[in-house]
Each structure stands twice: as structure tokens, then as C-alpha cells.
Motif scaffolding. Structure first.
Motif, PDB file in Angstrom:
ATOM      1  N   LEU A 104       9.203   3.112   7.438  1.00  0.00           N
ATOM      2  CA  LEU A 104       9.460   2.949   6.006  1.00  0.00           C
ATOM      3  C   LEU A 104       9.032   1.559   5.543  1.00  0.00           C
ATOM      4  O   LEU A 104       8.337   1.417   4.526  1.00  0.00           O
ATOM      5  CB  LEU A 104      10.943   3.174   5.701  1.00  0.00           C
ATOM      6  CG  LEU A 104      11.358   3.048   4.241  1.00  0.00           C
ATOM      7  CD1 LEU A 104      10.619   4.060   3.374  1.00  0.00           C
ATOM      8  CD2 LEU A 104      12.863   3.219   4.102  1.00  0.00           C
ATOM      9  N   LEU A 105       9.404   0.515   6.294  1.00  0.00           N
ATOM     10  CA  LEU A 105       8.996  -0.837   5.915  1.00  0.00           C
ATOM     11  C   LEU A 105       7.475  -0.960   5.940  1.00  0.00           C
ATOM     12  O   LEU A 105       6.883  -1.570   5.057  1.00  0.00           O
ATOM     13  CB  LEU A 105       9.639  -1.893   6.817  1.00  0.00           C
ATOM     14  CG  LEU A 105       9.315  -3.347   6.458  1.00  0.00           C
ATOM     15  CD1 LEU A 105       9.736  -3.670   5.022  1.00  0.00           C
ATOM     16  CD2 LEU A 105       9.977  -4.304   7.425  1.00  0.00           C
ATOM     17  N   SER A 106       6.833  -0.354   6.916  1.00  0.00           N
ATOM     18  CA  SER A 106       5.364  -0.377   6.984  1.00  0.00           C
ATOM     19  C   SER A 106       4.750   0.291   5.759  1.00  0.00           C
ATOM     20  O   SER A 106       3.708  -0.151   5.263  1.00  0.00           O
ATOM     21  CB  SER A 106       4.880   0.320   8.254  1.00  0.00           C
ATOM     22  OG  SER A 106       5.264  -0.413   9.388  1.00  0.00           O
ATOM     23  N   GLN A 107       5.373   1.335   5.260  1.00  0.00           N
ATOM     24  CA  GLN A 107       4.881   2.001   4.048  1.00  0.00           C
ATOM     25  C   GLN A 107       5.038   1.095   2.833  1.00  0.00           C
ATOM     26  O   GLN A 107       4.181   1.080   1.955  1.00  0.00           O
ATOM     27  CB  GLN A 107       5.614   3.327   3.836  1.00  0.00           C
ATOM     28  CG  GLN A 107       5.234   4.376   4.858  1.00  0.00           C
ATOM     29  CD  GLN A 107       6.098   5.616   4.789  1.00  0.00           C
ATOM     30  OE1 GLN A 107       7.236   5.587   4.308  1.00  0.00           O
ATOM     31  NE2 GLN A 107       5.569   6.729   5.278  1.00  0.00           N
ATOM     32  N   TYR A 108       6.109   0.327   2.782  1.00  0.00           N
ATOM     33  CA  TYR A 108       6.279  -0.644   1.703  1.00  0.00           C
ATOM     34  C   TYR A 108       5.191  -1.716   1.787  1.00  0.00           C
ATOM     35  O   TYR A 108       4.579  -2.089   0.787  1.00  0.00           O
ATOM     36  CB  TYR A 108       7.649  -1.319   1.764  1.00  0.00           C
ATOM     37  CG  TYR A 108       8.846  -0.431   1.516  1.00  0.00           C
ATOM     38  CD1 TYR A 108       8.737   0.741   0.779  1.00  0.00           C
ATOM     39  CD2 TYR A 108      10.090  -0.776   2.022  1.00  0.00           C
ATOM     40  CE1 TYR A 108       9.847   1.542   0.559  1.00  0.00           C
ATOM     41  CE2 TYR A 108      11.204   0.015   1.800  1.00  0.00           C
ATOM     42  CZ  TYR A 108      11.080   1.176   1.061  1.00  0.00           C
ATOM     43  OH  TYR A 108      12.180   1.955   0.840  1.00  0.00           O
ATOM     44  N   VAL A 109       4.956  -2.203   2.994  1.00  0.00           N
ATOM     45  CA  VAL A 109       3.967  -3.261   3.210  1.00  0.00           C
ATOM     46  C   VAL A 109       2.562  -2.781   2.850  1.00  0.00           C
ATOM     47  O   VAL A 109       1.781  -3.507   2.231  1.00  0.00           O
ATOM     48  CB  VAL A 109       4.009  -3.770   4.669  1.00  0.00           C
ATOM     49  CG1 VAL A 109       2.851  -4.700   4.961  1.00  0.00           C
ATOM     50  CG2 VAL A 109       5.343  -4.466   4.944  1.00  0.00           C
ATOM     51  N   SER A 110       2.237  -1.544   3.202  1.00  0.00           N
ATOM     52  CA  SER A 110       0.894  -1.010   2.921  1.00  0.00           C
ATOM     53  C   SER A 110       0.733  -0.573   1.468  1.00  0.00           C
ATOM     54  O   SER A 110      -0.375  -0.357   1.004  1.00  0.00           O
ATOM     55  CB  SER A 110       0.589   0.167   3.843  1.00  0.00           C
ATOM     56  OG  SER A 110       1.409   1.281   3.506  1.00  0.00           O
ATOM     57  N   GLY A 111       1.839  -0.419   0.764  1.00  0.00           N
ATOM     58  CA  GLY A 111       1.773  -0.020  -0.641  1.00  0.00           C
ATOM     59  C   GLY A 111       1.797   1.480  -0.853  1.00  0.00           C
ATOM     60  O   GLY A 111       1.669   1.940  -1.985  1.00  0.00           O
ATOM     61  N   THR A 112       1.990   2.258   0.215  1.00  0.00           N
ATOM     62  CA  THR A 112       2.041   3.714   0.040  1.00  0.00           C
ATOM     63  C   THR A 112       3.369   4.173  -0.550  1.00  0.00           C
ATOM     64  O   THR A 112       3.447   5.259  -1.110  1.00  0.00           O
ATOM     65  CB  THR A 112       1.784   4.455   1.371  1.00  0.00           C
ATOM     66  OG1 THR A 112       2.738   4.011   2.344  1.00  0.00           O
ATOM     67  CG2 THR A 112       0.378   4.200   1.872  1.00  0.00           C
ATOM     68  N   LYS A 113       4.396   3.339  -0.416  1.00  0.00           N
ATOM     69  CA  LYS A 113       5.696   3.601  -1.037  1.00  0.00           C
ATOM     70  C   LYS A 113       6.188   2.330  -1.696  1.00  0.00           C
ATOM     71  O   LYS A 113       5.856   1.225  -1.270  1.00  0.00           O
ATOM     72  CB  LYS A 113       6.725   4.057   0.002  1.00  0.00           C
ATOM     73  CG  LYS A 113       6.594   5.488   0.415  1.00  0.00           C
ATOM     74  CD  LYS A 113       7.830   5.928   1.156  1.00  0.00           C
ATOM     75  CE  LYS A 113       7.738   7.426   1.415  1.00  0.00           C
ATOM     76  NZ  LYS A 113       8.951   7.941   2.046  1.00  0.00           N
ATOM     77  N   LYS A 114       6.993   2.476  -2.734  1.00  0.00           N
ATOM     78  CA  LYS A 114       7.593   1.345  -3.437  1.00  0.00           C
ATOM     79  C   LYS A 114       9.085   1.308  -3.112  1.00  0.00           C
ATOM     80  O   LYS A 114       9.779   2.315  -3.254  1.00  0.00           O
ATOM     81  CB  LYS A 114       7.417   1.490  -4.954  1.00  0.00           C
ATOM     82  CG  LYS A 114       5.974   1.507  -5.405  1.00  0.00           C
ATOM     83  CD  LYS A 114       5.428   0.125  -5.463  1.00  0.00           C
ATOM     84  CE  LYS A 114       4.020   0.148  -6.018  1.00  0.00           C
ATOM     85  NZ  LYS A 114       3.253  -0.974  -5.631  1.00  0.00           N
TER      86      LYS A 114
END
Length: 131
Positions: free
Chosen positions: A92-102
Motif C-alpha cells: 500500500l505504501l509503495s502504491q502511494y509512493v508510485s502515485g497509483t493510489k492516493k
């Protein structure tokens, strides 16, 4: 002299360093590093409010940077380590970092608190010199 409310400066990574701008006031500046950008922001903000005789203190300025740019610049902070430190799912944190999730406001606060905690821990450490 009157005091000004919080001034939010958005920080962005550029090809030559960093830029910061305000959406509320026509204040913008650049710097080759984050410390230089912060100093230049204090100077630009003071200059903008000089004629109005408004006193702007460093505490009156808030810097904001998005997750992708933060982790791109501060590569020393490992997302996996941070996720484990704050009890968040690493994916989940990786998705935040990559911008795929806010992240929600609550998640953003949790992440920021974790970053601040790591900063406090690091600032309290002294390295021993070995002969």
C-alpha cells in the motif's frame, strides 16, 4: 506590524534542483537543494510582504511535497522500512509512493508521523570514531 496566516508552499523537484510556489500569493522561488530552497522561500516571502509591513516568521510558512517527489529526493528513506515502522502494508505504501493510489488524510498523517519519528531518532544519534 501584523502577522500573516500560514503560507503554504508547494515544493517540486526540477531538472536543476527544486522550486516552491504559493497558490494564495504570487510567491515563488527556486534552489539547488532543499535547504537553499527553504532559505530562498523565507527571503521571497519576506520581500513580498515587506511593503504591507507584515511580519512573516519561519513558523508561518508550511512546505508541502507529494509522496513521489519526497521519496525520489529522500532515497535514504526506504518505503519498506517506513511501512514496517508505522505498521502499514508495504504494498500500500509503495502504491502511494508510485502515485497509483492516493492516501487519505489519516494515512498521510500516519506516514508523516513515521517520517518525523525516524528524523528524531536519527538526530539523536552520534557516531563513534574508531581509531
Amino acid at each position: 506590524m501584523t502577522k500573516k496566516k500560514k503560507i503554504i508552499m508547494t515544493v517540486e523537484k526540477t531538472d536543476t534542483g527544486f522550486s516552491a510556489f504559493s497558490n494564495e500569493y504570487p510567491i515563488f522561488t527556486t534552489g539547488q537543494s532543499i535547504p537553499e530552497l527553504i532559505n530562498n522561500t523565507y527571503e521571497a516571502t519576506g520581500f513580498y510582504f515587506e511593503e504591507e509591513k507584515v511580519k512573516v516568521e519561519p513558523n508561518d510558512i508550511k512546505f508541502e511535497i507529494d509522496f513521489q517527489q519526497f521519496f525520489k529526493y529522500y532515497k535514504v528513506i526506504n518505503a519498506k522500512f517506513l511501512a514496517e515502522k508505522i505498521g502499514m502494508n508495504t504494498t500500500l505504501l509503495s502504491q502511494y509512493v508510485s502515485g497509483t493510489k492516493k492516501p487519505s488524510a489519516k494515512q498521510t498523517e500516519k506516514i508523516l508521523n513515521g517520517i518525523h519519528q525516524i528524523g528524531q531518532e536519527l538526530s539523536g544519534i552520534n557516531l563513534l570514531q574508531t581509531a
